[in-house]
Design an enzyme around this catalytic site. Structure first.
Site, PDB file in Angstrom:
ATOM      1  N   ARG A  27       0.832   0.309   7.444  1.00 24.29           N
ATOM      2  CA  ARG A  27       0.781   1.554   6.667  1.00 24.29           C
ATOM      3  C   ARG A  27       1.529   2.701   7.340  1.00 24.29           C
ATOM      4  O   ARG A  27       1.171   3.871   7.162  1.00 24.29           O
ATOM      5  CB  ARG A  27      -0.682   1.962   6.385  1.00 24.29           C
ATOM      6  N   ARG A  31       0.675   8.563   4.094  1.00 21.56           N
ATOM      7  CA  ARG A  31       0.268   9.966   3.935  1.00 21.56           C
ATOM      8  C   ARG A  31       0.035  10.748   5.218  1.00 21.56           C
ATOM      9  O   ARG A  31      -0.060  11.963   5.193  1.00 21.56           O
ATOM     10  CB  ARG A  31      -1.009  10.027   3.084  1.00 21.56           C
ATOM     11  N   ARG A  40       6.010  12.474  -1.929  1.00 24.31           N
ATOM     12  CA  ARG A  40       4.925  12.072  -2.818  1.00 24.31           C
ATOM     13  C   ARG A  40       4.529  13.197  -3.780  1.00 24.31           C
ATOM     14  O   ARG A  40       4.101  12.935  -4.906  1.00 24.31           O
ATOM     15  CB  ARG A  40       3.737  11.652  -1.937  1.00 24.31           C
ATOM     16  N   ASP A  76       3.556  -1.980  -2.734  1.00 22.66           N
ATOM     17  CA  ASP A  76       2.124  -2.243  -2.666  1.00 22.66           C
ATOM     18  C   ASP A  76       1.867  -3.695  -3.035  1.00 22.66           C
ATOM     19  O   ASP A  76       2.637  -4.286  -3.788  1.00 22.66           O
ATOM     20  CB  ASP A  76       1.344  -1.324  -3.621  1.00 22.66           C
ATOM     21  N   TYR A 153      -9.040  -7.629  -6.180  1.00 18.93           N
ATOM     22  CA  TYR A 153      -8.748  -6.390  -6.931  1.00 18.93           C
ATOM     23  C   TYR A 153      -8.688  -6.645  -8.434  1.00 18.93           C
ATOM     24  O   TYR A 153      -9.129  -5.832  -9.237  1.00 18.93           O
ATOM     25  CB  TYR A 153      -7.426  -5.773  -6.465  1.00 18.93           C
TER      26      TYR A 153
HETATM   27  O1  CP3 Z   1       2.593  -0.468   5.415  1.00 15.72           O
HETATM   28  C1  CP3 Z   1       3.411   0.299   4.869  1.00 15.72           C
HETATM   29  O2  CP3 Z   1       3.726   1.398   5.325  1.00 15.72           O
HETATM   30  C2  CP3 Z   1       4.114  -0.185   3.622  1.00 15.72           C
HETATM   31  C3  CP3 Z   1       3.498   0.149   2.393  1.00 15.72           C
HETATM   32  C4  CP3 Z   1       2.156  -0.432   1.978  1.00 15.72           C
HETATM   33  C5  CP3 Z   1       1.318   0.261   1.068  1.00 15.72           C
HETATM   34  N1  CP3 Z   1       0.294  -0.557   0.716  1.00 15.72           N
HETATM   35  C6  CP3 Z   1       1.571   1.622   0.586  1.00 15.72           C
HETATM   36  C7  CP3 Z   1       0.464   2.403   0.010  1.00 15.72           C
HETATM   37  C8  CP3 Z   1       1.553  -1.669   2.225  1.00 15.72           C
HETATM   38  C9  CP3 Z   1       1.980  -2.778   3.167  1.00 15.72           C
HETATM   39  C10 CP3 Z   1       0.372  -1.736   1.414  1.00 15.72           C
HETATM   40  C11 CP3 Z   1      -0.496  -2.919   1.353  1.00 15.72           C
HETATM   41  C12 CP3 Z   1      -1.773  -2.825   0.648  1.00 15.72           C
HETATM   42  N2  CP3 Z   1      -2.060  -2.169  -0.517  1.00 15.72           N
HETATM   43  C13 CP3 Z   1      -2.944  -3.507   1.045  1.00 15.72           C
HETATM   44  C14 CP3 Z   1      -3.069  -4.439   2.240  1.00 15.72           C
HETATM   45  C15 CP3 Z   1      -3.131  -3.703   3.516  1.00 15.72           C
HETATM   46  C16 CP3 Z   1      -4.404  -2.945   3.774  1.00 15.72           C
HETATM   47  O3  CP3 Z   1      -4.314  -1.766   4.065  1.00 15.72           O
HETATM   48  O4  CP3 Z   1      -5.478  -3.573   3.734  1.00 15.72           O
HETATM   49  C17 CP3 Z   1      -3.959  -3.199   0.138  1.00 15.72           C
HETATM   50  C18 CP3 Z   1      -5.394  -3.665   0.176  1.00 15.72           C
HETATM   51  C19 CP3 Z   1      -3.378  -2.354  -0.869  1.00 15.72           C
HETATM   52  C20 CP3 Z   1      -4.032  -1.800  -2.073  1.00 15.72           C
HETATM   53  C21 CP3 Z   1      -4.052  -0.317  -2.032  1.00 15.72           C
HETATM   54  N3  CP3 Z   1      -2.954   0.489  -2.259  1.00 15.72           N
HETATM   55  C22 CP3 Z   1      -5.159   0.506  -1.784  1.00 15.72           C
HETATM   56  C23 CP3 Z   1      -6.550   0.030  -1.484  1.00 15.72           C
HETATM   57  C24 CP3 Z   1      -4.704   1.820  -1.880  1.00 15.72           C
HETATM   58  C25 CP3 Z   1      -5.538   3.083  -1.844  1.00 15.72           C
HETATM   59  C26 CP3 Z   1      -6.077   3.350  -0.533  1.00 15.72           C
HETATM   60  C27 CP3 Z   1      -5.116   4.112   0.283  1.00 15.72           C
HETATM   61  O5  CP3 Z   1      -4.861   3.701   1.424  1.00 15.72           O
HETATM   62  O6  CP3 Z   1      -4.664   5.117  -0.228  1.00 15.72           O
HETATM   63  C28 CP3 Z   1      -3.311   1.793  -2.125  1.00 15.72           C
HETATM   64  C29 CP3 Z   1      -2.387   2.951  -2.243  1.00 15.72           C
HETATM   65  C30 CP3 Z   1      -1.280   3.034  -1.244  1.00 15.72           C
HETATM   66  N4  CP3 Z   1      -0.496   1.973  -0.884  1.00 15.72           N
HETATM   67  C31 CP3 Z   1      -0.822   4.209  -0.585  1.00 15.72           C
HETATM   68  C32 CP3 Z   1       0.270   3.816   0.207  1.00 15.72           C
HETATM   69  C33 CP3 Z   1       1.143   4.690   1.062  1.00 15.72           C
HETATM   70  C34 CP3 Z   1      -1.375   5.592  -0.749  1.00 15.72           C
HETATM   71  C35 CP3 Z   1      -0.970   6.068  -2.101  1.00 15.72           C
HETATM   72  C36 CP3 Z   1      -0.553   7.487  -2.178  1.00 15.72           C
HETATM   73  O7  CP3 Z   1       0.415   7.915  -1.528  1.00 15.72           O
HETATM   74  O8  CP3 Z   1      -1.169   8.183  -2.974  1.00 15.72           O
END
Ligand code: CP3
Length: 348
Positions: A27, A31, A40, A76, A153
């Site tokens: 990640r 943010r 964003r 994602d 999910y």
């Molecule tokens: O790692 C990176 O920097 C690359 C981008 C990346 C995102 N999601 C961007 C994201 C990666 C590799 C993921 C994987 C992901 N997405 C997983 C597996 C990894 C983990 O953390 O367990 C999962 C379970 C998701 C599903 C998901 N997407 C959730 C649960 C959420 C909301 C929670 C949160 O962290 O905000 C997201 C949204 C998300 N995916 C954001 C980002 C940068 C935040 C969204 C935003 O900017 O509003």
């Protein structure tokens, strides 16, 4: 394609000699960076994923600003179910929501069969553009979710506490669960193959919810499909990383699933895992992500403990044990990265 100037990460994945331990963090495009939040503010999350220029921009931010040794493509795991026809909404304070979850055969039948190289072309375009813009500075990682984590999910309709819907499915209608998991594994293998074709240098499978299953169910409902993805992903020498969270009980079997690298969460001692896994795989991890709330001195102290625990030799990719949290000050991550870059050479 430009020759890689820094291939430490790839060499460590292959357990080849390196001058020091490479580091990136899960990640890292996110943010906690004000520069990410600025992009964003202008567009919603899915638009960012679907606009290659924006995805490339935020993918490269942590390379420029923090100095990590690998980039991970901004996207994602849930873009696959979205492409299969599920309506996805990212709700600011809640996370991802599927308004029509898949809980029975009739909703499962509605899932479209997709070809990721066309139906998710925007991801491949983002990978290709990012590769060009990185211009060989560091390798680019592609990724997907594990079929089990995606199904979680898809059945829950979002985040969940008890995972009751997906658990009802595996216990009452295991054939239905298996048929969806199998379909997801096929799509995911095609998806990772297309990302590699577009330029990804390595791929990671995120099995965030593997740890919600018992040891036996983990094998039946998660690991089996991870194995299938790895077996069917077309690659030349691009390493595969498997990150399953909360699965102390199954590291031995993960080491045999075809993965080149095992990602560890922070609850395990990386040195002990190294002794168990031996030469079967490299290890990635595993600093507690909340250590990044501590002072720079304490971050360095805890990071050194991870280096010490792994010990001397190659095959370690430094990372957090899960994603970086959104309220971590970026300079704390920078302190960690600088420390690993300057201090890890004595372990090699
Ligand atoms: O790692 C990176 O920097 C690359 C981008 C990346 C995102 N999601 C961007 C994201 C990666 C590799 C993921 C994987 C992901 N997405 C997983 C597996 C990894 C983990 O953390 O367990 C999962 C379970 C998701 C599903 C998901 N997407 C959730 C649960 C959420 C909301 C929670 C949160 O962290 O905000 C997201 C949204 C998300 N995916 C954001 C980002 C940068 C935040 C969204 C935003 O900017 O509003």
């Amino acid at each position: 394609m430009a020759k890689l100037q820094n291939d430490l990460f790839l060499r460590a994945c292959r357990r080849e000699e390196t001058e020091r331990t490479p580091i990136w963090v899960m990640r890292q495009a996110g943010r906690y960076l004000p520069e990410y939040r600025a992009v964003r503010e202008q567009s919603d999350f899915l638009t960012m994923c679907k606009t290659p220029e924006l995805a490339a921009e935020v993918t490269i931010q942590p390379v420029d600003l923090i100095g990590v040794d690998a980039a991970i493509i901004f996207s994602d795991i849930l873009v696959i179910p979205e492409a299969m026809g599920m309506e996805l909404e990212m709700i600011e304070s809640k996370g991802p929501v599927f308004h029509n979850p898949v809980r029975d055969k009739s909703s499962a039948d509605k899932l479209k069969t997709i070809d990721p190289s066309t139906d998710l072309k925007y991801v491949m375009d983002a990978v290709a553009l990012t590769k060009r813009e990185l211009n060989g500075r560091v390798p680019l990682i592609g990724f997907c979710g594990s079929p089990w984590t995606l199904l979680t999910y898809m059945a829950e309709g979002g985040g969940s506490k008890n995972f009751s819907h997906v658990k009802k499915m595996i216990f009452n209608e295991p054939e239905l669960a298996h048929s969806i998991l199998d379909k997801l594994a096929d799509v995911s293998a095609a998806y990772l193959s297309a990302k590699i074709e577009a330029g990804a240098d390595a791929v990671q499978i995120f099995d965030t919810w593997g740890g919600n299953l018992s040891q036996r169910d983990f094998r039946e409902f998660s690991l089996r499909y991870i194995e299938k993805i790895i077996a069917n992903t077309k690659r030349t020498n691009q390493p595969v990383i498997v990150f399953s969270k909360g699965v102390h009980h199954s590291l031995g079997s993960i080491a045999n699933c075809g993965a080149d690298v095992i990602g560890l969460d922070w609850t395990m001692d990386i040195g002990e895992v190294r002794r168990e896994v031996g030469s079967r795989a490299a290890l990635q991890g595993n600093l507690d992500p909340t250590v990044l709330y501590a002072s720079h001195d304490n971050i360095r102290l805890r990071a050194r403990e991870v280096l010490d625990s792994y010990g001397h030799g190659t095959g370690h990719i430094f990372n957090l044990g899960h994603g970086i949290l959104p309220d971590v000050p970026p300079e704390n991550l920078k302190a960690l990265v600088d420390f690993i870059k300057t201090e890890s050479n004595s372990y090699h």
